[in-house]
Design an enzyme around this catalytic site. Structure first.
Site, short mmCIF file in Angstrom:
data_model
loop_
_atom_site.label_atom_id
_atom_site.label_comp_id
_atom_site.label_asym_id
_atom_site.label_seq_id
_atom_site.Cartn_x
_atom_site.Cartn_y
_atom_site.Cartn_z
N ASP A 185 33.18 45.68 56.21
CA ASP A 185 33.52 44.27 56.39
C ASP A 185 34.48 44.18 57.58
O ASP A 185 35.64 44.56 57.48
CB ASP A 185 34.18 43.68 55.15
CG ASP A 185 34.22 42.17 55.17
OD1 ASP A 185 34.52 41.61 56.25
OD2 ASP A 185 33.97 41.54 54.12
N ARG A 246 22.38 35.61 51.36
CA ARG A 246 21.68 34.45 51.89
C ARG A 246 20.42 34.92 52.59
O ARG A 246 20.38 35.98 53.22
CB ARG A 246 22.54 33.67 52.88
CG ARG A 246 23.57 32.73 52.24
CD ARG A 246 22.87 31.58 51.51
NE ARG A 246 23.78 30.60 50.96
CZ ARG A 246 24.37 30.69 49.77
NH1 ARG A 246 24.16 31.76 49.02
NH2 ARG A 246 25.15 29.73 49.33
N ASP A 270 17.05 38.43 45.89
CA ASP A 270 17.32 37.15 45.23
C ASP A 270 17.29 35.99 46.21
O ASP A 270 17.12 34.85 45.79
CB ASP A 270 18.70 37.20 44.55
CG ASP A 270 19.02 35.93 43.79
OD1 ASP A 270 18.23 35.55 42.89
OD2 ASP A 270 20.05 35.29 44.09
N GLU A 275 12.79 29.39 50.38
CA GLU A 275 13.00 29.45 48.93
C GLU A 275 12.34 28.27 48.21
O GLU A 275 12.62 27.12 48.55
CB GLU A 275 14.51 29.48 48.63
CG GLU A 275 15.15 30.75 49.16
CD GLU A 275 16.65 30.82 48.97
OE1 GLU A 275 17.23 31.92 49.12
OE2 GLU A 275 17.27 29.78 48.66
N HIS A 294 16.86 32.97 43.96
CA HIS A 294 18.23 32.54 44.26
C HIS A 294 18.96 32.12 42.98
O HIS A 294 19.61 31.08 42.92
CB HIS A 294 18.21 31.38 45.27
CG HIS A 294 19.49 31.27 46.05
ND1 HIS A 294 19.54 30.70 47.30
CD2 HIS A 294 20.77 31.64 45.75
CE1 HIS A 294 20.79 30.71 47.75
NE2 HIS A 294 21.55 31.27 46.82
N ALA A 296 21.02 34.41 41.20
CA ALA A 296 22.11 35.33 40.86
C ALA A 296 23.33 34.58 40.36
O ALA A 296 24.01 35.01 39.42
CB ALA A 296 22.47 36.18 42.06
#
Length: 356
Positions: A185, A246, A270, A275, A294, A296
């Site tokens: 990160d 995303r 996911d 979508e 999507h 989760a």
């Protein structure tokens, strides 16, 4: 209701009742729900009066004309804040909001536990080949159990791309399963990554060392297509990928090629470019892919928490406080001036800040 209420506008998506209940306790806040099927003129009339626009975070759920763009902002002169319904803000042009003196807030962290559990569920299902076993047991007989033999995750290496709210929760869960956790990160200092339960690693090193790679970074110009053919080429042969971040961060065509060639051992997906994905999407043809819609962060508890906290944050900022989940703090000076001019109140009053 007050004579001049502060107006919050949303579309008629499902919301937990906790949101309506919180707003109902504020006599000077009016919640208006626009029907997506309504005439455009009716919707624009409500948006033109809005002080807060509560917008869906899901990019394929809301017609694009209702995205928070410069064009929409120009038609909403009273708008002070765009509040997304989830952690993401794919439906919001943040730069345009900042230029217009409109703050953007999200619900980051409010469903982190749900997403982290889903991530671990995918990791376990992939490692134990639960999805493959389920599919084969439903359609055929005569195969040996060893044909769907999986692996334990204890002792394996998990690489987390993006160690924010969700990534931190995933790191803690993975540690409880005896995994070694690496994290990449660029916006988190190395000592903070350690405090969040992972060892800092450069992205290429993380990809090369991990048995599982889990993606938890936001969708930005920087991250679009980041997990690409090159990234898959860096990963261990047989490693597995999970993405609950995303759509668009993972290159879906490159992922299919890596799976079909045997370069990767499996994937849990996911989030998608589109979508839901089309029924003929290549990834849906592979038995070693676990596909979800999507979902989760879509649990009873997470939806209740997000609805309640979204309302709480909006109530606080309309009382003059600085919201705790602010996406564009650089907009604050212009926002404060507009807040006072439009509502006749002073923004960021110290007593309200203390309560937030």
């Amino acid at each position: 209701m007050a004579a001049n209420p502060k107006i919050v506008v949303r579309f008629n998506f499902p919301y937990d009742p906790a949101m309506d209940e919180r707003f109902a306790r504020e006599p000077d806040i009016a919640l208006r729900t626009c029907q997506r099927e309504a005439a455009d003129g009716r919707i624009w009339a409500d948006l033109a009066e809005a002080h807060v626009y509560l917008i869906s975070s899901a990019k394929d759920e809301l017609p694009r004309q209702w995205f928070a763009t410069a064009d929409l902002l120009a038609r909403c002169p009273k708008l002070l804040c765009v509040s997304t319904s989830g952690a993401g803000y794919d439906t919001v042009d943040v730069d345009a909001c900042t230029k217009a003196g409109v703050i953007v807030v999200n619900q980051a962290g409010m469903n982190a536990g749900a997403v982290a559990e889903h991530t671990l569920g995918m990791i376990l299902s992939l490692s134990k080949r639960i999805g493959e076993s389920d599919r084969r047991l439903r359609r055929e007989r005569g195969f040996a159990r060893e044909e769907v033999m999986g692996c334990d995750i204890a002792g394996k290496v998990l690489g987390i791309v993006g160690i924010g709210h969700v990534g931190t929760r995933v790191a803690r869960l993975a540690d409880a399963f005896g995994m070694t956790v690496l994290a990449y990160d660029p916006y988190v200092a190395a000592d903070e990554i350690v405090a969040r339960g992972a060892r800092p690693a450069a992205l290429d090193d993380l990809l090369a060392q991990s048995d599982f790679v889990s993606v938890h970074c936001p969708r930005t110009a920087e991250t679009l297509g980041m997990i690409s053919e090159r990234a898959f080429g860096r990963m261990k042969k047989g490693a597995m990928l999970v993405t609950t971040a995303r759509g668009g961060i993972v290159d879906e065509a490159a992922l299919y090629a890596a799976l079909a060639s045997g370069r990767l051992g499996g994937a849990g997906v996911d989030v998608w470019d589109r979508e839901p994905p089309p029924l003929d999407h290549p990834l849906l043809t592979l038995d070693n892919v676990i596909a979800t819609f999507h979902t989760a962060g879509v649990t009873v508890e997470a939806r209740r928490n997000m609805a309640a906290q979204a309302a709480e944050q909006i109530v606080g900022l309309l009382k003059g406080g600085r919201p705790p989940r602010l996406v564009n703090p650089e907009a604050l000076p212009a926002y404060r001036a507009r807040f006072e001019a439009i509502l006749g109140l002073s923004s960021a009053a110290p007593d309200v800040l203390h309560r937030l």
